[in-house]
Design a protein around this motif. Structure first.
Motif, PDB file in Angstrom:
ATOM      1  N   LEU A 130     -22.765   1.776  11.686  1.00 47.98           N
ATOM      2  CA  LEU A 130     -22.525   2.062  13.097  1.00 47.98           C
ATOM      3  C   LEU A 130     -22.655   3.550  13.394  1.00 47.98           C
ATOM      4  CD1 LEU A 130     -19.704  -0.458  13.492  1.00 47.98           C
ATOM      5  CD2 LEU A 130     -21.946  -0.564  14.493  1.00 47.98           C
ATOM      6  N   LEU A 131     -22.370   4.389  12.377  1.00 47.85           N
ATOM      7  CA  LEU A 131     -22.613   5.828  12.570  1.00 47.85           C
ATOM      8  C   LEU A 131     -24.096   6.073  12.796  1.00 47.85           C
ATOM      9  CD1 LEU A 131     -20.327   7.664  10.022  1.00 47.85           C
ATOM     10  CD2 LEU A 131     -20.123   7.532  12.474  1.00 47.85           C
ATOM     11  N   PHE A 183     -14.168   3.356  17.276  1.00 49.64           N
ATOM     12  CA  PHE A 183     -14.958   3.588  18.485  1.00 49.64           C
ATOM     13  C   PHE A 183     -16.385   3.062  18.311  1.00 49.64           C
ATOM     14  CE2 PHE A 183     -18.146   6.918  19.423  1.00 49.64           C
ATOM     15  CZ  PHE A 183     -18.300   6.730  20.786  1.00 49.64           C
ATOM     16  N   VAL A 222      -8.055  -2.812   9.663  1.00 52.55           N
ATOM     17  CA  VAL A 222      -8.516  -1.671   8.869  1.00 52.55           C
ATOM     18  C   VAL A 222      -7.798  -0.396   9.303  1.00 52.55           C
ATOM     19  CG1 VAL A 222     -10.516  -0.197   8.491  1.00 52.55           C
ATOM     20  CG2 VAL A 222     -10.749  -2.622   8.257  1.00 52.55           C
ATOM     21  N   VAL A 245     -13.686   7.492  14.745  1.00 49.35           N
ATOM     22  CA  VAL A 245     -15.090   7.168  14.982  1.00 49.35           C
ATOM     23  C   VAL A 245     -15.410   5.756  14.499  1.00 49.35           C
ATOM     24  CG1 VAL A 245     -17.438   7.760  14.295  1.00 49.35           C
ATOM     25  CG2 VAL A 245     -15.920   9.521  15.063  1.00 49.35           C
ATOM     26  N   ARG A 246     -14.717   5.306  13.433  1.00 49.39           N
ATOM     27  CA  ARG A 246     -14.963   3.959  12.927  1.00 49.39           C
ATOM     28  C   ARG A 246     -14.655   2.910  13.995  1.00 49.39           C
ATOM     29  NH1 ARG A 246     -11.907   4.183   8.791  1.00 49.39           N
ATOM     30  NH2 ARG A 246     -13.574   4.937   7.475  1.00 49.39           N
ATOM     31  N   TYR A 287       0.805  -1.215   0.000  1.00 50.21           N
ATOM     32  CA  TYR A 287       0.000   0.000   0.000  1.00 50.21           C
ATOM     33  C   TYR A 287       0.840   1.267   0.000  1.00 50.21           C
ATOM     34  CZ  TYR A 287      -4.190  -2.689   0.637  1.00 50.21           C
ATOM     35  OH  TYR A 287      -5.214  -3.552   0.442  1.00 50.21           O
ATOM     36  N   ILE A 306      -4.343  -0.556   7.871  1.00 46.19           N
ATOM     37  CA  ILE A 306      -4.321  -0.444   6.415  1.00 46.19           C
ATOM     38  C   ILE A 306      -4.572   1.008   6.008  1.00 46.19           C
ATOM     39  CG2 ILE A 306      -6.559  -0.733   5.259  1.00 46.19           C
ATOM     40  CD1 ILE A 306      -5.572  -3.234   4.083  1.00 46.19           C
ATOM     41  N   LEU A 307      -5.476   1.701   6.721  1.00 46.49           N
ATOM     42  CA  LEU A 307      -5.721   3.101   6.390  1.00 46.49           C
ATOM     43  C   LEU A 307      -4.505   3.952   6.744  1.00 46.49           C
ATOM     44  CD1 LEU A 307      -9.443   3.408   7.336  1.00 46.49           C
ATOM     45  CD2 LEU A 307      -8.451   3.576   5.109  1.00 46.49           C
ATOM     46  N   ILE A 362     -24.841   5.177  16.291  1.00 44.65           N
ATOM     47  CA  ILE A 362     -24.401   6.199  17.253  1.00 44.65           C
ATOM     48  C   ILE A 362     -25.396   7.360  17.257  1.00 44.65           C
ATOM     49  CG2 ILE A 362     -22.590   7.876  17.716  1.00 44.65           C
ATOM     50  CD1 ILE A 362     -21.635   5.223  18.426  1.00 44.65           C
ATOM     51  N   SER A 400     -19.040   0.494   9.027  1.00 42.51           N
ATOM     52  CA  SER A 400     -18.860   1.645   9.914  1.00 42.51           C
ATOM     53  C   SER A 400     -19.921   2.709   9.654  1.00 42.51           C
ATOM     54  CB  SER A 400     -17.463   2.216   9.754  1.00 42.51           C
ATOM     55  OG  SER A 400     -17.315   2.775   8.488  1.00 42.51           O
ATOM     56  N   LEU A 456     -13.140  -7.844   2.453  1.00 42.79           N
ATOM     57  CA  LEU A 456     -13.274  -7.646   3.898  1.00 42.79           C
ATOM     58  C   LEU A 456     -13.081  -6.184   4.269  1.00 42.79           C
ATOM     59  CD1 LEU A 456     -11.596 -10.546   5.844  1.00 42.79           C
ATOM     60  CD2 LEU A 456     -13.987  -9.950   5.679  1.00 42.79           C
ATOM     61  N   LEU A 457     -12.124  -5.531   3.607  1.00 46.87           N
ATOM     62  CA  LEU A 457     -11.893  -4.107   3.872  1.00 46.87           C
ATOM     63  C   LEU A 457     -13.135  -3.299   3.520  1.00 46.87           C
ATOM     64  CD1 LEU A 457      -9.793  -1.961   4.655  1.00 46.87           C
ATOM     65  CD2 LEU A 457      -9.214  -1.793   2.275  1.00 46.87           C
ATOM     66  N   ALA A 484     -15.755  -3.817   6.161  1.00 46.00           N
ATOM     67  CA  ALA A 484     -15.529  -3.070   7.393  1.00 46.00           C
ATOM     68  C   ALA A 484     -15.837  -1.592   7.204  1.00 46.00           C
ATOM     69  CB  ALA A 484     -14.089  -3.254   7.861  1.00 46.00           C
ATOM     70  N   LEU A 485     -15.461  -1.044   6.031  1.00 46.53           N
ATOM     71  CA  LEU A 485     -15.712   0.377   5.792  1.00 46.53           C
ATOM     72  C   LEU A 485     -17.202   0.650   5.663  1.00 46.53           C
ATOM     73  CD1 LEU A 485     -12.880   1.343   3.304  1.00 46.53           C
ATOM     74  CD2 LEU A 485     -12.967   1.649   5.735  1.00 46.53           C
ATOM     75  N   LEU A 513     -10.430  -7.429  12.666  1.00 46.87           N
ATOM     76  CA  LEU A 513     -10.638  -6.717  11.411  1.00 46.87           C
ATOM     77  C   LEU A 513     -10.481  -5.212  11.590  1.00 46.87           C
ATOM     78  CD1 LEU A 513     -11.420  -7.714   8.604  1.00 46.87           C
ATOM     79  CD2 LEU A 513     -13.747  -7.036   9.086  1.00 46.87           C
ATOM     80  N   GLN A 514     -10.959  -4.682  12.717  1.00 48.46           N
ATOM     81  CA  GLN A 514     -10.856  -3.240  12.915  1.00 48.46           C
ATOM     82  C   GLN A 514      -9.411  -2.814  13.119  1.00 48.46           C
ATOM     83  OE1 GLN A 514     -12.974  -0.858  12.342  1.00 48.46           O
ATOM     84  NE2 GLN A 514     -14.362  -2.462  11.680  1.00 48.46           N
TER      85      GLN A 514
END
Lengths: 246, 74
Positions: B62-63, A177, A230, A174-175, A76, A233-234, B66, B59, B51-52, B55-56, A226-227
């Motif tokens: 999940l927002l 959390f 992620v 935030v992702r 990456y 990776i970010l 919240i 989220s 998978l990435l 996950a994105l 996974l989190q």
């Protein structure tokens, strides 16, 4: 029985401490952060206690993990990203261990506090910006105007790019959390319903919520790893932006 | 209308964003499955990307969660 799914996120003071008017109370969040770092150090130290050219099984496991992360950086962020492999390795281990520790019953999830994840994201944001500025100087600001873009779109594009650049730490923190909070609230609600059912007249039916809770727990296990993946990776993608400017 | 009822309606409306997330997840996995079906040897390369994306996308859901929680409990 009263269900309060958010009670598990209460921060408790374990040892009140006030130095020079600054409140640095030792809380359960700090205790679990220290515990997770100590666990990481203990596990890694134990596995690599006798490092040699012919690795033992434990050393092999640690090397596999490090290889996995450094190959991720190479994919990456390119070869120039490899010096930052220790940072990415530490981030992955800290977040992963924090998430996994939180899955233990009665344990506290450090990553369910926005202040923890936001500090981590700010460390990434500031260090990536500094790396970019040191490497490219003023040319770093070309990041906000990719090459080959016509000049007349620039007034529209530059603000958008700047906003998206500054929203990175927010979305990153935030992702993590939100994932942790939502997962733990969901687990708590399902287990509380199972406990309510077990006390009622429909006790045999409790098997279904228990099965769902077990599968949710497995899902949370996946999400915890996974989190962390992620997040790292970010970090690599942001590092790539700073090193190569699009 | 009393404020408690309005909060509940607001939290319910906040879950509407799950519509988009459901569409996105279905789209993501259908594309992943069809691309693996077309080229099974690319599975090991495609799965981490899937998978990435999962996950994105999750989220975003999940927002919404919240936001619903903030409406309900604040």
């Amino acid at each position: 029985m009263k269900i309060d799914p958010l009670a598990q996120f209460n921060v408790k003071a374990l040892y009140p401490l006030l130095i020079g008017g600054i409140d640095i109370t030792f809380t359960n969040v700090a205790a679990y952060m220290i515990l997770s770092v100590a666990l990481i150090l203990a596990i890694l130290g134990f596995l690599t206690r006798s490092s040699s050219l012919f690795p033992t099984r434990g050393q092999m496991a640690v090397e596999l993990l490090f290889d996995f992360l450094s190959s991720m950086i190479k994919t990456y962020a390119g070869r120039e990203g490899l010096p930052y492999a220790p940072l990415v390795f530490c981030l992955f281990l800290f977040i992963g261990m924090g998430n996994l520790l939180g899955l233990l019953p009665y344990a506290y999830t450090v990553t369910s506090q926005i202040v923890v994840t936001f500090s981590l994201a700010c460390i990434i944001f500031v260090s990536v910006t500094v790396i970019g500025l040191v490497k490219h100087g003023w040319g770093f600001f070309r990041l906000f105007l990719p090459e080959g873009i016509p000049v007349y779109v620039a007034p529209l594009l530059i603000p958008v790019e700047i906003i998206s650049y500054f929203s990175r730490p927010v979305s990153l923190s935030v992702r993590l959390f939100a994932n942790m909070v939502a997962g733990h609230v969901m687990l708590k609600i399902f287990t509380a319903f199972a406990a309510l059912l077990a006390g009622g007249w429909f006790a045999p039916g409790v098997i279904f919520p228990v099965i769902i809770t077990i599968s949710l727990f497995a899902f949370e296990f996946l999400v915890a790893i996974l989190q962390a993946y992620v997040f790292t990776i970010l970090t690599c993608i942001y590092l790539n932006d700073a090193l190569h400017l699009h | 209308m009393d404020i408690g009822a309005a909060k509940m309606i607001g939290a319910g409306l906040a879950t509407f964003s799950l519509l988009g997330v459901g569409l996105a997840l279905g789209n993501l996995f259908s594309t992943l499955i069809s691309s693996i079906a077309r080229n099974p040897s690319a599975k090991n390369d495609l799965f981490p990307i899937g998978l990435l994306g999962f996950a994105l996308t999750e989220s975003i859901a999940l927002l919404a969660f919240i936001v619903a929680m903030l409406i309900l409990f604040s």
